[in-house]
Design an enzyme around this catalytic site. Sequence first.
Site, PDB file in Angstrom:
ATOM      1  N   GLU A  70     -13.853  -8.218  -8.312  1.00  9.84           N
ATOM      2  CA  GLU A  70     -13.816  -9.096  -7.129  1.00  9.84           C
ATOM      3  C   GLU A  70     -14.758 -10.249  -7.397  1.00  9.84           C
ATOM      4  O   GLU A  70     -15.909 -10.046  -7.758  1.00  9.84           O
ATOM      5  CB  GLU A  70     -14.224  -8.306  -5.873  1.00  9.84           C
ATOM      6  CG  GLU A  70     -14.413  -9.136  -4.618  1.00  9.84           C
ATOM      7  CD  GLU A  70     -13.191  -9.978  -4.205  1.00  9.84           C
ATOM      8  OE1 GLU A  70     -12.078  -9.440  -4.134  1.00  9.84           O
ATOM      9  OE2 GLU A  70     -13.384 -11.187  -3.970  1.00  9.84           O
ATOM     10  N   SER A 102      -7.160  -1.631  -0.767  1.00  9.27           N
ATOM     11  CA  SER A 102      -6.761  -0.883  -1.973  1.00  9.27           C
ATOM     12  C   SER A 102      -7.923  -0.088  -2.597  1.00  9.27           C
ATOM     13  O   SER A 102      -7.698   1.055  -3.037  1.00  9.27           O
ATOM     14  CB  SER A 102      -6.117  -1.819  -2.998  1.00  9.27           C
ATOM     15  OG  SER A 102      -6.921  -2.948  -3.256  1.00  9.27           O
ATOM     16  N   ASP A 125      -3.455  -8.013  -7.222  1.00  6.36           N
ATOM     17  CA  ASP A 125      -3.113  -8.452  -5.856  1.00  6.36           C
ATOM     18  C   ASP A 125      -3.849  -9.766  -5.569  1.00  6.36           C
ATOM     19  O   ASP A 125      -4.780  -9.806  -4.768  1.00  6.36           O
ATOM     20  CB  ASP A 125      -3.558  -7.324  -4.899  1.00  6.36           C
ATOM     21  CG  ASP A 125      -3.230  -7.611  -3.459  1.00  6.36           C
ATOM     22  OD1 ASP A 125      -2.401  -8.501  -3.193  1.00  6.36           O
ATOM     23  OD2 ASP A 125      -3.809  -6.932  -2.577  1.00  6.36           O
ATOM     24  N   ASP A 161     -13.662 -12.318 -13.166  1.00  5.86           N
ATOM     25  CA  ASP A 161     -12.300 -12.827 -12.993  1.00  5.86           C
ATOM     26  C   ASP A 161     -11.308 -11.715 -13.377  1.00  5.86           C
ATOM     27  O   ASP A 161     -11.298 -11.246 -14.522  1.00  5.86           O
ATOM     28  CB  ASP A 161     -12.128 -14.052 -13.893  1.00  5.86           C
ATOM     29  CG  ASP A 161     -10.714 -14.586 -13.875  1.00  5.86           C
ATOM     30  OD1 ASP A 161      -9.951 -14.233 -12.964  1.00  5.86           O
ATOM     31  OD2 ASP A 161     -10.359 -15.353 -14.788  1.00  5.86           O
ATOM     32  N   GLY A 162     -10.493 -11.314 -12.436  1.00  9.81           N
ATOM     33  CA  GLY A 162      -9.568 -10.203 -12.663  1.00  9.81           C
ATOM     34  C   GLY A 162      -8.529 -10.489 -13.732  1.00  9.81           C
ATOM     35  O   GLY A 162      -8.066  -9.569 -14.419  1.00  9.81           O
ATOM     36  N   HIS A 193       0.824  -1.214   0.000  1.00 10.83           N
ATOM     37  CA  HIS A 193       0.000   0.000   0.000  1.00 10.83           C
ATOM     38  C   HIS A 193       0.857   1.264   0.000  1.00 10.83           C
ATOM     39  O   HIS A 193       0.437   2.297  -0.528  1.00 10.83           O
ATOM     40  CB  HIS A 193      -0.986  -0.027   1.173  1.00 10.83           C
ATOM     41  CG  HIS A 193      -2.055  -1.074   0.996  1.00 10.83           C
ATOM     42  ND1 HIS A 193      -2.768  -1.616   2.036  1.00 10.83           N
ATOM     43  CD2 HIS A 193      -2.536  -1.682  -0.135  1.00 10.83           C
ATOM     44  CE1 HIS A 193      -3.634  -2.508   1.567  1.00 10.83           C
ATOM     45  NE2 HIS A 193      -3.502  -2.564   0.255  1.00 10.83           N
ATOM     46  N   HIS A 220      -8.098  -7.485  -8.106  1.00  9.22           N
ATOM     47  CA  HIS A 220      -8.459  -8.375  -6.989  1.00  9.22           C
ATOM     48  C   HIS A 220      -8.703  -7.452  -5.796  1.00  9.22           C
ATOM     49  O   HIS A 220      -7.794  -7.194  -4.997  1.00  9.22           O
ATOM     50  CB  HIS A 220      -7.332  -9.353  -6.679  1.00  9.22           C
ATOM     51  CG  HIS A 220      -7.070 -10.362  -7.758  1.00  9.22           C
ATOM     52  ND1 HIS A 220      -6.604 -10.022  -9.002  1.00  9.22           N
ATOM     53  CD2 HIS A 220      -7.215 -11.713  -7.771  1.00  9.22           C
ATOM     54  CE1 HIS A 220      -6.470 -11.119  -9.743  1.00  9.22           C
ATOM     55  NE2 HIS A 220      -6.845 -12.154  -9.009  1.00  9.22           N
TER      56      HIS A 220
HETATM   57  C1  LIG Z   1      -5.287 -10.216  -1.403  1.00  9.42           C
HETATM   58  S1  LIG Z   1      -6.999  -9.952  -1.550  1.00  9.42           S
HETATM   59  C2  LIG Z   1      -7.112  -8.311  -2.168  1.00  9.42           C
HETATM   60  C3  LIG Z   1      -6.746  -7.226  -1.227  1.00  9.42           C
HETATM   61  C4  LIG Z   1      -6.864  -5.840  -1.783  1.00  9.42           C
HETATM   62  N1  LIG Z   1      -6.255  -5.722  -3.096  1.00  9.42           N
HETATM   63  C5  LIG Z   1      -6.244  -4.820  -0.865  1.00  9.42           C
HETATM   64  O1  LIG Z   1      -5.076  -4.441  -1.072  1.00  9.42           O
HETATM   65  O2  LIG Z   1      -6.919  -4.361   0.059  1.00  9.42           O
HETATM   66  C6  LIG Z   1      -7.405 -10.878  -2.988  1.00  9.42           C
HETATM   67  C7  LIG Z   1      -8.872 -10.830  -3.370  1.00  9.42           C
HETATM   68  O3  LIG Z   1      -9.007 -11.396  -4.679  1.00  9.42           O
HETATM   69  C8  LIG Z   1     -10.247 -12.100  -4.750  1.00  9.42           C
HETATM   70  N2  LIG Z   1     -10.106 -13.024  -5.889  1.00  9.42           N
HETATM   71  C9  LIG Z   1      -9.581 -14.279  -5.904  1.00  9.42           C
HETATM   72  N3  LIG Z   1      -9.509 -14.733  -7.177  1.00  9.42           N
HETATM   73  C10 LIG Z   1      -9.993 -13.748  -7.981  1.00  9.42           C
HETATM   74  C11 LIG Z   1     -10.130 -13.602  -9.392  1.00  9.42           C
HETATM   75  N4  LIG Z   1      -9.760 -14.579 -10.236  1.00  9.42           N
HETATM   76  N5  LIG Z   1     -10.630 -12.447  -9.872  1.00  9.42           N
HETATM   77  C12 LIG Z   1     -10.994 -11.434  -9.030  1.00  9.42           C
HETATM   78  N6  LIG Z   1     -10.894 -11.516  -7.675  1.00  9.42           N
HETATM   79  C13 LIG Z   1     -10.393 -12.658  -7.158  1.00  9.42           C
HETATM   80  C14 LIG Z   1     -10.370 -12.741  -3.399  1.00  9.42           C
HETATM   81  O4  LIG Z   1     -11.731 -13.041  -3.119  1.00  9.42           O
HETATM   82  C15 LIG Z   1      -9.796 -11.647  -2.480  1.00  9.42           C
HETATM   83  O5  LIG Z   1     -10.823 -10.808  -2.003  1.00  9.42           O
END
Ligand SMILES: C[S@@+](CC[C@H](N)C(=O)[O-])C[C@H]1O[C@@H](n2cnc3c(N)ncnc32)[C@H](O)[C@@H]1O
Length: 295
Positions: free
Chosen positions: A131, A113, A177, A156-157, A19, A42
């Site tokens: 997400e 984030s 992330d 899907d990200g 961050h 993500h």
């Molecule tokens: C590490 S966390 C994100 C934290 C956030 N970026 C932050 O800095 O506050 C990862 C997130 O990605 C989501 N996730 C997992 N696979 C994903 C995908 N293929 N596409 C989008 N989101 C996904 C999870 O549910 C989780 O909430």
Amino acid sequence: MLSYLHGFHAGNFADMHKHAALWLILEHLRKKKKPFCVIDTHAGSGWYDLGSEQAAKTGEWKDGYARAKDGANAPEMLQQFLNYVAAFDPVAKGRDYGVREGDDYQGPFYPGSPFIIRDMLRDEDELVLMELHPREHEMLHHRVKRDARIHLHKRDGYEGVVAMMPPAIRRGLVLMDPSYDVKQDYQKAAKAIREAWEKWPTATFILWYPILLDGFDDDLRKSFSAIKASGGVLCAELATDQGGAKGRMRGTGLLVINPPWQFDQQLGDIGNWLAKTCKLPGPANHQMRWLVPAA
Ligand SMILES: C[S@@+](CC[C@H](N)C(=O)[O-])C[C@H]1O[C@@H](n2cnc3c(N)ncnc32)[C@H](O)[C@@H]1O
């Protein structure tokens, strides 16, 4: 498989490093009047209650944010970020930050984030969030739905970011992330970033990854060494050579394509300070190297 919930980890030493890097890039984007666009692939749920049972269960934020907040002589840009976090109070903001009446909040709070970025947007800037986790998405939707600058997708990200390239606003940042629930995430992340960068070569890209005893970070660094971005590719790692078994992190890493001018010096100072201040499984240090030099 979506088993990861960031609420258990918010504010840990990895979040501090990631961050802070995000903050430096947003500060840089805000220097010019031209609008910018950020894509956060993500996103998580947006913000976290560090007084919750989830946060208490791991206590990870005590080794990260709590130590940084109380640390002396933080580098100036990190101190700005820490001041922002200390003042971050969704309950005081109410509905605009998606606070639900009747929910039991304890505080203190930590912005994820989406809110760090949101709070740095100007009127003409845009934020795209993705997400996939149904509950995290639902919570995030509730928290950002009143802000017309933010576009949230339950998508899907990895696939979404490539499909969206390039965005209409041509200055900006992609933050990826992943939770690395499954080892295929490493390959998916490297492939998606490469394809997105090919379509938006002037943007800055950040990929976060954990450093584990038997992780796949070597493969990621190799893939990124082949991305010949004109602004270069920087690798920054805050880590110790101890611990790391059973999926526990022994460090945290960032791969940054096209980092802004002086980002390496700024993150270097911040990383060295975090290495002294945060608690990792053993004595930590911060290392940075250019995988691809800036042209
Ligand atoms: C590490 S966390 C994100 C934290 C956030 N970026 C932050 O800095 O506050 C990862 C997130 O990605 C989501 N996730 C997992 N696979 C994903 C995908 N293929 N596409 C989008 N989101 C996904 C999870 O549910 C989780 O909430």
